[in-house]
Design a protein around this motif. Structure first.
Motif, PDB file in Angstrom:
ATOM      1  N   ALA A 218     -16.347  -4.915 -53.426  1.00  0.00           N
ATOM      2  CA  ALA A 218     -16.920  -5.355 -52.159  1.00  0.00           C
ATOM      3  C   ALA A 218     -17.597  -4.164 -51.493  1.00  0.00           C
ATOM      4  O   ALA A 218     -17.167  -3.021 -51.668  1.00  0.00           O
ATOM      5  CB  ALA A 218     -15.852  -5.940 -51.240  1.00  0.00           C
ATOM      6  N   LEU A 219     -18.649  -4.445 -50.772  1.00  0.00           N
ATOM      7  CA  LEU A 219     -19.383  -3.413 -50.033  1.00  0.00           C
ATOM      8  C   LEU A 219     -19.199  -3.659 -48.545  1.00  0.00           C
ATOM      9  O   LEU A 219     -19.363  -4.791 -48.083  1.00  0.00           O
ATOM     10  CB  LEU A 219     -20.859  -3.438 -50.411  1.00  0.00           C
ATOM     11  N   SER A 220     -18.847  -2.610 -47.816  1.00  0.00           N
ATOM     12  CA  SER A 220     -18.598  -2.763 -46.380  1.00  0.00           C
ATOM     13  C   SER A 220     -19.412  -1.778 -45.557  1.00  0.00           C
ATOM     14  O   SER A 220     -19.836  -0.726 -46.056  1.00  0.00           O
ATOM     15  CB  SER A 220     -17.113  -2.575 -46.063  1.00  0.00           C
ATOM     16  N   ILE A 221     -19.603  -2.135 -44.305  1.00  0.00           N
ATOM     17  CA  ILE A 221     -20.231  -1.262 -43.318  1.00  0.00           C
ATOM     18  C   ILE A 221     -19.242  -1.116 -42.172  1.00  0.00           C
ATOM     19  O   ILE A 221     -18.780  -2.110 -41.604  1.00  0.00           O
ATOM     20  CB  ILE A 221     -21.559  -1.833 -42.806  1.00  0.00           C
ATOM     21  N   SER A 222     -18.893   0.135 -41.850  1.00  0.00           N
ATOM     22  CA  SER A 222     -17.896   0.419 -40.812  1.00  0.00           C
ATOM     23  C   SER A 222     -18.564   1.009 -39.581  1.00  0.00           C
ATOM     24  O   SER A 222     -19.408   1.909 -39.690  1.00  0.00           O
ATOM     25  CB  SER A 222     -16.849   1.407 -41.342  1.00  0.00           C
ATOM     26  N   VAL A 223     -18.155   0.498 -38.401  1.00  0.00           N
ATOM     27  CA  VAL A 223     -18.813   0.875 -37.150  1.00  0.00           C
ATOM     28  C   VAL A 223     -17.768   1.205 -36.077  1.00  0.00           C
ATOM     29  O   VAL A 223     -16.844   0.412 -35.854  1.00  0.00           O
ATOM     30  CB  VAL A 223     -19.700  -0.276 -36.633  1.00  0.00           C
ATOM     31  N   PRO A 224     -17.880   2.339 -35.406  1.00  0.00           N
ATOM     32  CA  PRO A 224     -16.985   2.626 -34.284  1.00  0.00           C
ATOM     33  C   PRO A 224     -17.149   1.566 -33.196  1.00  0.00           C
ATOM     34  O   PRO A 224     -18.247   1.016 -33.006  1.00  0.00           O
ATOM     35  CB  PRO A 224     -17.464   3.997 -33.794  1.00  0.00           C
ATOM     36  N   THR A 225     -16.103   1.274 -32.483  1.00  0.00           N
ATOM     37  CA  THR A 225     -16.140   0.216 -31.468  1.00  0.00           C
ATOM     38  C   THR A 225     -17.192   0.464 -30.403  1.00  0.00           C
ATOM     39  O   THR A 225     -17.717  -0.489 -29.817  1.00  0.00           O
ATOM     40  CB  THR A 225     -14.764   0.066 -30.807  1.00  0.00           C
ATOM     41  N   ILE A 226     -17.527   1.716 -30.154  1.00  0.00           N
ATOM     42  CA  ILE A 226     -18.521   2.008 -29.122  1.00  0.00           C
ATOM     43  C   ILE A 226     -19.918   1.528 -29.518  1.00  0.00           C
ATOM     44  O   ILE A 226     -20.796   1.389 -28.667  1.00  0.00           O
ATOM     45  CB  ILE A 226     -18.567   3.521 -28.792  1.00  0.00           C
TER      46      ILE A 226
END
Length: 259
Positions: A218-226
Motif C-alpha cells: 500500500a502507498l500512503s501520504i502522511s500529513v501533520p494535523t496543522i
C-alpha cells in the motif's frame, strides 16, 4: 493457526547454521551445536543433500556447504525486492507533487513494515524510516492491506475476543470496530488514518497490486494535523490512488485484474 512441524523446524535450523563461520559443517558439528540425536541429523542432512539444499565440500569428506536450491530461493526473493526499488521511485514522484511524506508498506502478520519512504521538504513533517514496523490496524497502509485479506485470514490474525493495542487515544481497539472500518475501506478503495498511530499525523493510503491483481503493498501520504483538512484529504486520496496505480502498473498489473 497451524502448529509448527518439528522436522521442518529442525531442517531449517540446520540450514541456518551455514550462515555463520566459513559456511561449511560436518554432521557431528551440527549434532553438537543443535543438540539433536545423531540419527536425526544424519537423516535430515541426507534429505537436504538429496534436494540440493546441501552439497558435499570437494576434497573435504564429511563436510557440507549450502547447495544451489537456497541460492535459487534467494534469487527469487531478490526479484521481489523490486517492489521496494519501484516503490521508492513512485513515492518520490508523489512526494514531489504534494510535498508530504510518502510511504510504501507491506503486511507481515499483524504489523506493517515500511519498505520505502520519501520525506516532505517541510520543517514540520512525519518522523519515520524505511524498515520501521507498526501495528497494521493503527495505520492507513495497514488498514488498506488488512481490507484485502479473506475473512478467515483476518480472524486468524485478529481473534474477535482479543483487544487491539492502542498507540493513541484515536486507535481502534475493538476487533468488531476494525471489521466495520475495513468494510468501509473496501467500499471506498482508500484507507484513512486520523491520528491513530501518531497524535500529530493523519494519513491516506491506496492499494498496490501485482500482475495477478493481488494486493501486495500500500502507498500512503502522511500529513501533520496543522496541514490537514477535509479538502486536503480528498486531494491526497486521489493522489495516493494515482501513485499506487502507477506502482501497480510497474509491477505488471493491468486494469481489470483484481478488485
Amino acid at each position: 493457526m497451524g502448529r509448527l512441524v518439528p522436522a521442518v523446524t529442525r531442517a531449517l535450523d540446520i540450514l541456518e547454521l551455514f550462515l555463520d563461520g566459513d559456511g561449511t559443517l560436518s554432521a557431528p558439528e551440527i549434532t553438537r551445536r543443535l543438540g539433536l540425536p545423531r540419527t536425526t541429523v544424519h537423516e535430515l542432512v541426507t534429505t537436504l543433500a538429496a534436494r540440493s539444499y546441501l552439497v558435499h565440500v570437494p576434497d573435504q569428506p564429511g563436510r557440507y556447504r549450502l547447495g544451489v536450491r537456497p541460492y535459487q530461493l534467494g534469487s527469487r526473493y531478490a526479484e521481489q525486492l523490486d517492489l521496494a526499488a519501484e516503490g521508492r521511485q513512485v513515492a518520490r514522484s508523489v512526494a514531489e507533487t504534494c510535498d508530504e511524506t510518502v510511504h510504501v508498506a507491506i503486511l507481515e502478520g499483524t504489523d506493517v513494515i515500511y519498505i520505502a519512504k520519501v520525506d516532505s521538504t517541510h520543517a514540520v513533517r512525519m518522523v519515520s524510516a524505511a524498515g520501521r514496523r507498526l501495528p497494521a490496524h493503527c495505520t492507513s497502509v495497514g488498514k488498506m492491506l488488512l481490507a484485502s485479506l479473506p475473512e478467515d485470514e483476518l480472524t486468524a490474525r485478529f481473534p474477535e475476543d482479543r483487544p487491539l493495542v492502542a498507540m493513541t487515544d484515536n486507535s481502534i481497539t475493538s476487533p468488531a470496530e476494525l471489521r466495520r472500518h475495513l468494510a468501509a475501506v473496501r467500499e471506498r478503495g482508500v484507507a484513512v488514518e486520523r491520528q491513530e498511530s501518531n497524535p500529530d499525523v493523519s494519513c491516506v493510503a491506496a492499494p498496490v497490486r501485482d500482475s495477478a491483481g493481488k494486493v501486495v503493498a500500500a502507498l500512503s501520504i502522511s500529513v501533520p494535523t496543522i496541514r490537514w483538512s477535509e479538502e486536503r484529504q480528498t486531494e491526497l486520496e486521489e493522489l495516493a490512488a494515482k501513485g499506487a496505480g502507477e506502482l501497480s502498473v510497474r509491477l505488471g498489473h493491468r486494469r481489470g485484474r483484481g478488485v
